[in-house]
Design a protein around this motif. Structure first.
Motif, mmCIF file in Angstrom:
data_model
loop_
_atom_site.group_PDB
_atom_site.id
_atom_site.type_symbol
_atom_site.label_atom_id
_atom_site.label_comp_id
_atom_site.label_asym_id
_atom_site.label_seq_id
_atom_site.Cartn_x
_atom_site.Cartn_y
_atom_site.Cartn_z
ATOM 1 N N GLY A 153 -25.307 30.908 7.509
ATOM 2 C CA GLY A 153 -26.510 30.103 7.588
ATOM 3 C C GLY A 153 -27.443 30.367 6.427
ATOM 4 O O GLY A 153 -28.007 29.435 5.853
ATOM 5 N N PHE A 154 -27.595 31.638 6.060
ATOM 6 C CA PHE A 154 -28.447 31.973 4.917
ATOM 7 C C PHE A 154 -27.951 31.288 3.652
ATOM 8 O O PHE A 154 -28.715 30.641 2.940
ATOM 9 N N ALA A 155 -26.659 31.416 3.381
ATOM 10 C CA ALA A 155 -26.101 30.828 2.159
ATOM 11 C C ALA A 155 -26.265 29.314 2.135
ATOM 12 O O ALA A 155 -26.426 28.717 1.069
ATOM 13 N N SER A 156 -26.257 28.676 3.307
ATOM 14 C CA SER A 156 -26.386 27.219 3.349
ATOM 15 C C SER A 156 -27.745 26.739 2.864
ATOM 16 O O SER A 156 -27.881 25.581 2.445
ATOM 17 N N TYR A 157 -28.748 27.612 2.917
ATOM 18 C CA TYR A 157 -30.074 27.242 2.426
ATOM 19 C C TYR A 157 -30.190 27.383 0.907
ATOM 20 O O TYR A 157 -31.221 27.035 0.332
ATOM 21 N N LEU A 158 -29.154 27.879 0.267
ATOM 22 C CA LEU A 158 -29.164 28.030 -1.185
ATOM 23 C C LEU A 158 -28.580 26.820 -1.896
ATOM 24 O O LEU A 158 -28.391 26.844 -3.112
ATOM 25 N N THR A 159 -28.285 25.778 -1.163
ATOM 26 C CA THR A 159 -27.678 24.574 -1.738
ATOM 27 C C THR A 159 -28.248 23.340 -1.067
ATOM 28 O O THR A 159 -28.753 23.408 0.057
ATOM 29 N N GLU A 160 -28.132 22.222 -1.743
ATOM 30 C CA GLU A 160 -28.463 20.933 -1.143
ATOM 31 C C GLU A 160 -27.234 20.279 -0.525
ATOM 32 O O GLU A 160 -27.332 19.227 0.095
ATOM 33 N N SER A 161 -26.067 20.903 -0.684
ATOM 34 C CA SER A 161 -24.831 20.323 -0.165
ATOM 35 C C SER A 161 -24.695 20.568 1.329
ATOM 36 O O SER A 161 -25.188 21.568 1.860
ATOM 37 N N ALA B 65 -18.922 26.098 0.395
ATOM 38 C CA ALA B 65 -18.769 26.463 -1.015
ATOM 39 C C ALA B 65 -17.300 26.376 -1.413
ATOM 40 O O ALA B 65 -16.396 26.335 -0.568
ATOM 41 N N ALA B 66 -17.059 26.346 -2.715
ATOM 42 C CA ALA B 66 -15.680 26.313 -3.211
ATOM 43 C C ALA B 66 -14.912 27.528 -2.702
ATOM 44 O O ALA B 66 -15.491 28.609 -2.536
ATOM 45 N N PRO B 67 -13.627 27.364 -2.440
ATOM 46 C CA PRO B 67 -12.834 28.492 -1.916
ATOM 47 C C PRO B 67 -12.974 29.737 -2.787
ATOM 48 O O PRO B 67 -12.915 29.664 -4.021
ATOM 49 N N GLY B 68 -13.179 30.876 -2.131
ATOM 50 C CA GLY B 68 -13.300 32.132 -2.841
ATOM 51 C C GLY B 68 -14.679 32.410 -3.391
ATOM 52 O O GLY B 68 -14.873 33.416 -4.086
ATOM 53 N N THR B 69 -15.648 31.515 -3.115
ATOM 54 C CA THR B 69 -17.011 31.703 -3.615
ATOM 55 C C THR B 69 -17.988 31.531 -2.460
ATOM 56 O O THR B 69 -17.615 31.220 -1.331
ATOM 57 N N SER B 70 -19.263 31.713 -2.749
ATOM 58 C CA SER B 70 -20.324 31.389 -1.801
ATOM 59 C C SER B 70 -21.440 30.720 -2.582
ATOM 60 O O SER B 70 -21.431 30.681 -3.824
ATOM 61 N N GLY C 75 -29.032 31.248 -6.128
ATOM 62 C CA GLY C 75 -28.493 32.453 -5.507
ATOM 63 C C GLY C 75 -28.712 33.690 -6.357
ATOM 64 O O GLY C 75 -29.097 34.759 -5.845
ATOM 65 N N PHE C 76 -28.490 33.578 -7.665
ATOM 66 C CA PHE C 76 -28.732 34.705 -8.563
ATOM 67 C C PHE C 76 -30.222 35.035 -8.632
ATOM 68 O O PHE C 76 -30.609 36.204 -8.736
ATOM 69 N N ALA C 77 -31.076 34.010 -8.581
ATOM 70 C CA ALA C 77 -32.517 34.249 -8.616
ATOM 71 C C ALA C 77 -32.980 34.997 -7.365
ATOM 72 O O ALA C 77 -33.843 35.882 -7.443
ATOM 73 N N VAL C 78 -32.414 34.647 -6.200
ATOM 74 C CA VAL C 78 -32.739 35.392 -4.977
ATOM 75 C C VAL C 78 -32.377 36.862 -5.160
ATOM 76 O O VAL C 78 -33.162 37.762 -4.825
#
Length: 367
Positions: A24-32, A36-41, A48-51
């Motif tokens: 859920g947290f990661a979902s707030y880092l995107t507008e999609s 995420a692409a397989p093997g990534t978040s 994400g890097f700025a956070v």
């Protein structure tokens, strides 16, 4: 370098009351809406890097700590303590909160208490109309109640906001619709509507916009990128040109939110129409390490008294931190470089920095 005052975040939302979990947290880092692409978040992104750059030290960790370590620390502290630490460290003195999003988000009052700052309400027009429609008996009663709701909201709201870009696109006919046209549109929409269904009828969207213009409060308009509910090609602020012309002299300032990747077009409209303003929210956070370049592009044509700071923070208090920190570092870098190379004098650069940070928003919203 510029010793900025408390910021005015002129466009944001509430934060989550509960821990969203790792996914859920990661979902707030995107507008999609997609994974995420397989093997990534979605930590593998500028935001994400700025956070990971700006938020871990506020929770007692080193910058750039791993996502798993950061999320574990969040859980240890709990959502209330995380919100208190992060929001309190943003340097934001006033939040203007769009209350139209669904979900278990904090109210302006709750956000104010968590941050130790002031929070005021921005009323979302489409959400207001949908609430009225849920209890309307027919088109006439709906329109009467909607008019009363807009007028009733105006005294306590600091602004109205429209997401017509999501619901239809910005290529709307610019003039106010005729009363019989509005009644026919309301009857058609209500006839096949289920409770909670979104308003997408272009005539009713125009009616809402002009109802807000009539209050003479500032009107915020979503432009540019967002989630897949919109078509980006229909969210170009330049599509609003005829509406901008039609609203000139009506006493209502138009604030073009976000803009990216059309931010130069938004700057142009702000440059040539006195009642138009541009915004940097959402854009700086999502461009991350490139925020300095994007801010410089915004300052190419936008009059310096017409560009407003915001975070568009939503759900995660981290997004307020990232928006505020990237704004401050971008201002220091861009304006500071122009001072160092002799293009600007320091007193002028500091004056512009103060306008961007809070002065422009205070003037537009009468704060």
């Amino acid at each position: 370098m510029f010793d900025l005052p408390p910021l005015v975040d002129h466009h944001c939302h509430g934060v989550l009351r509960e821990d969203p979990g790792a996914e859920g947290f990661a979902s707030y880092l995107t507008e999609s809406h997609a994974p995420a692409a397989p093997g990534t978040s979605f930590f593998d992104s500028q935001v994400g890097f700025a956070v990971r750059r700006w938020c871990p030290p506020l929770l007692g960790l080193d910058p750039h700590t791993s996502p798993s370590r950061y999320l574990n620390r969040r859980r240890e502290l709990g959502p209330e303590e995380v919100a208190r630490r992060l929001l309190g460290a943003t340097g934001i003195g006033t939040f203007l909160v769009d209350t139209g999003l669904p979900g278990a988000l904090t109210t302006p009052g709750e956000l104010s208490r968590a941050a130790g700052s002031r929070a005021l309400e921005v009323v979302r027009l489409e959400a207001l109309a949908e609430r009225v429609a849920d209890t309307a008996a027919d088109a006439v009663s709906f329109l009467d109640a909607l008019d009363a709701a807009v007028r009733g909201a105006a005294p306590h709201a600091v602004a109205f906001k429209s997401v017509a870009a999501y619901r239809h696109g910005l290529a709307l006919a610019p003039e106010p619709p005729a009363p019989d046209e509005v009644r026919a549109a309301a009857a058609a929409w209500l006839a096949g509507r289920s409770p909670g269904e979104r308003l997408t009828h272009p005539v009713l969207l125009r009616h809402l916009l002009w109802s807000a213009v009539g209050t003479e409060l500032p009107l915020q308009l979503h432009t540019g990128f967002g989630d897949p509910d919109l078509r980006l090609d229909r969210a170009d602020p330049l599509l609003l040109t005829d509406f901008v012309r039609a609203t000139a002299g009506r006493g209502c300032d138009l604030v073009l939110l976000h803009g990216y990747p059309f931010h130069r077009g938004a700057g142009y409209l702000a440059a040539v129409y006195p009642h138009v303003y541009a915004d940097m929210g959402l854009t700086l956070g999502h461009t991350g390490a490139r925020a300095r370049a994007v801010l410089a592009e915004m300052l190419e044509l936008t009059p310096f008294g017409k560009l407003l700071f915001s975070t568009d923070g939503y759900g995660l208090p981290e997004l307020y931190v990232v928006g505020a920190r990237l704004f401050r570092t971008a201002v220091e870098h861009v304006l500071g470089e122009w001072v160092r190379d002799g293009s600007w004098a320091y007193p002028d650069a500091r004056r512009v920095a103060l306008m961007l940070a809070s002065g422009n928003a205070r003037r537009v919203y009468g704060l």
